[in-house]
Design a protein around this motif. Structure first.
Motif, PDB file in Angstrom:
ATOM      1  N   VAL A 126       0.846  -1.203   0.000  1.00 14.14           N
ATOM      2  CA  VAL A 126       0.000   0.000   0.000  1.00 14.14           C
ATOM      3  C   VAL A 126       0.877   1.246   0.000  1.00 14.14           C
ATOM      4  O   VAL A 126       0.660   2.193  -0.764  1.00 14.14           O
ATOM      5  N   ARG A 127       1.893   1.243   0.843  1.00 10.06           N
ATOM      6  CA  ARG A 127       2.787   2.402   0.933  1.00 10.06           C
ATOM      7  C   ARG A 127       3.438   2.695  -0.424  1.00 10.06           C
ATOM      8  O   ARG A 127       3.488   3.835  -0.885  1.00 10.06           O
ATOM      9  N   ASN A 133       0.697   7.901   3.286  1.00  5.30           N
ATOM     10  CA  ASN A 133      -0.385   8.342   4.177  1.00  5.30           C
ATOM     11  C   ASN A 133      -1.584   7.384   4.217  1.00  5.30           C
ATOM     12  O   ASN A 133      -2.549   7.630   4.921  1.00  5.30           O
ATOM     13  N   TYR A 134      -1.506   6.323   3.407  1.00 10.07           N
ATOM     14  CA  TYR A 134      -2.632   5.379   3.366  1.00 10.07           C
ATOM     15  C   TYR A 134      -2.425   4.281   4.405  1.00 10.07           C
ATOM     16  O   TYR A 134      -1.349   3.720   4.522  1.00 10.07           O
ATOM     17  N   ARG A 135      -3.463   4.001   5.174  1.00  7.01           N
ATOM     18  CA  ARG A 135      -3.413   2.946   6.191  1.00  7.01           C
ATOM     19  C   ARG A 135      -4.194   1.749   5.684  1.00  7.01           C
ATOM     20  O   ARG A 135      -5.330   1.911   5.212  1.00  7.01           O
ATOM     21  N   ILE A 136      -3.623   0.570   5.832  1.00  7.16           N
ATOM     22  CA  ILE A 136      -4.273  -0.638   5.312  1.00  7.16           C
ATOM     23  C   ILE A 136      -5.672  -0.832   5.903  1.00  7.16           C
ATOM     24  O   ILE A 136      -6.610  -1.198   5.196  1.00  7.16           O
ATOM     25  N   THR A 137      -5.824  -0.521   7.192  1.00 11.39           N
ATOM     26  CA  THR A 137      -7.137  -0.732   7.824  1.00 11.39           C
ATOM     27  C   THR A 137      -8.190   0.212   7.239  1.00 11.39           C
ATOM     28  O   THR A 137      -9.376  -0.086   7.254  1.00 11.39           O
ATOM     29  N   THR A 154      -5.682  -5.402   0.452  1.00 12.00           N
ATOM     30  CA  THR A 154      -6.242  -6.246   1.520  1.00 12.00           C
ATOM     31  C   THR A 154      -5.127  -6.582   2.501  1.00 12.00           C
ATOM     32  O   THR A 154      -3.975  -6.180   2.313  1.00 12.00           O
ATOM     33  N   PHE A 155      -5.471  -7.321   3.558  1.00 13.07           N
ATOM     34  CA  PHE A 155      -4.453  -7.687   4.535  1.00 13.07           C
ATOM     35  C   PHE A 155      -3.463  -8.678   3.938  1.00 13.07           C
ATOM     36  O   PHE A 155      -3.816  -9.480   3.071  1.00 13.07           O
ATOM     37  N   HIS A 156      -2.227  -8.616   4.427  1.00 10.58           N
ATOM     38  CA  HIS A 156      -1.196  -9.538   3.962  1.00 10.58           C
ATOM     39  C   HIS A 156      -1.537 -10.955   4.471  1.00 10.58           C
ATOM     40  O   HIS A 156      -1.980 -11.101   5.615  1.00 10.58           O
TER      41      HIS A 156
END
Ligand code: URA
Length: 192
Positions: A126-127, A133-137, A154-156
């Motif tokens: 994502v980074r 500035n983007y948060r995975i959640t 999505t989550f790893h």
């Protein structure tokens, strides 16, 4: 710079743009269908990947294979790679300067595959692709657009192994990816 797959493989294998190359056994470029409609981006090679030279072949890779199968996609029909091509020591998260050093390789890889959809696996991908500035959640399960490419995070899979309670969210994300691929006419022999 527009390069061929052979040129990119040479550039990556000879890359010394950051210190990660000093501690790994080999570079892990990625594998799968080089013209896949769906491209997956993880964080970086772990121990198994470093030994075998392929992305996502350890326990997280096994889960990833099952996740793809759940949306009717065999893993050899997608393209799988990582944000960094060298294993970070002790599998630590790649630092921002290491991500920056490897980004040109990833961007050339994307330009070669020309996927319709990119699925980002975890906070590091994502980074690299959306920004610091983007948060995975917050950003998982939402569509982003870069040029012609639709992007979802999505989550790893390794995070899902640690905390299986998050699996239902990833299942929802996978279903949206499947729907988007279907709408775009991708994988007509597999999706209907
Ligand atoms: N985790 C990743 O992000 N990539 C791999 O290839 C393996 C584990």
């Amino acid at each position: 710079m527009r390069v061929s797959w052979a040129q990119l493989a040479d550039q990556v294998s000879g890359c010394t743009a950051c210190a990660l190359c000093e501690g790994c056994i080999q570079k892990v470029l990625g594998q799968g269908d080089p013209k896949a409609p769906l491209m997956l981006i993880g964080e970086g090679p772990g121990e198994q990947e470093d030994k075998r030279g392929e992305a996502f072949v350890g326990r997280a890779g096994e889960l990833l294979t099952n996740m793809l199968a759940a949306i009717d996609l065999p893993r050899e029909r997608v393209y799988i790679c990582n944000a960094v091509k060298c294993r970070p020591p002790q599998n630590r998260t790649p630092r921002p300067d290491e991500l920056d050093a490897c980004r040109p390789h990833l961007l050339r890889q994307i330009a070669l595959v020309k996927p319709k959809v990119i699925f980002l696996l975890g906070a590091t991908a994502v980074r690299v692709m959306l920004g610091p500035n983007y948060r995975i959640t917050q950003c998982r399960g939402q569509w982003y657009q870069r040029g012609d490419i639709r992007i979802m995070a999505t989550f790893h899979p390794a995070a899902l192994l640690r905390d299986p309670r998050r699996k239902h969210e990833t299942w929802a994300d996978l279903k949206m990816v499947r729907k988007e691929l279907l709408q775009q006419g991708a994988y007509p022999d597999l999706l209907s």
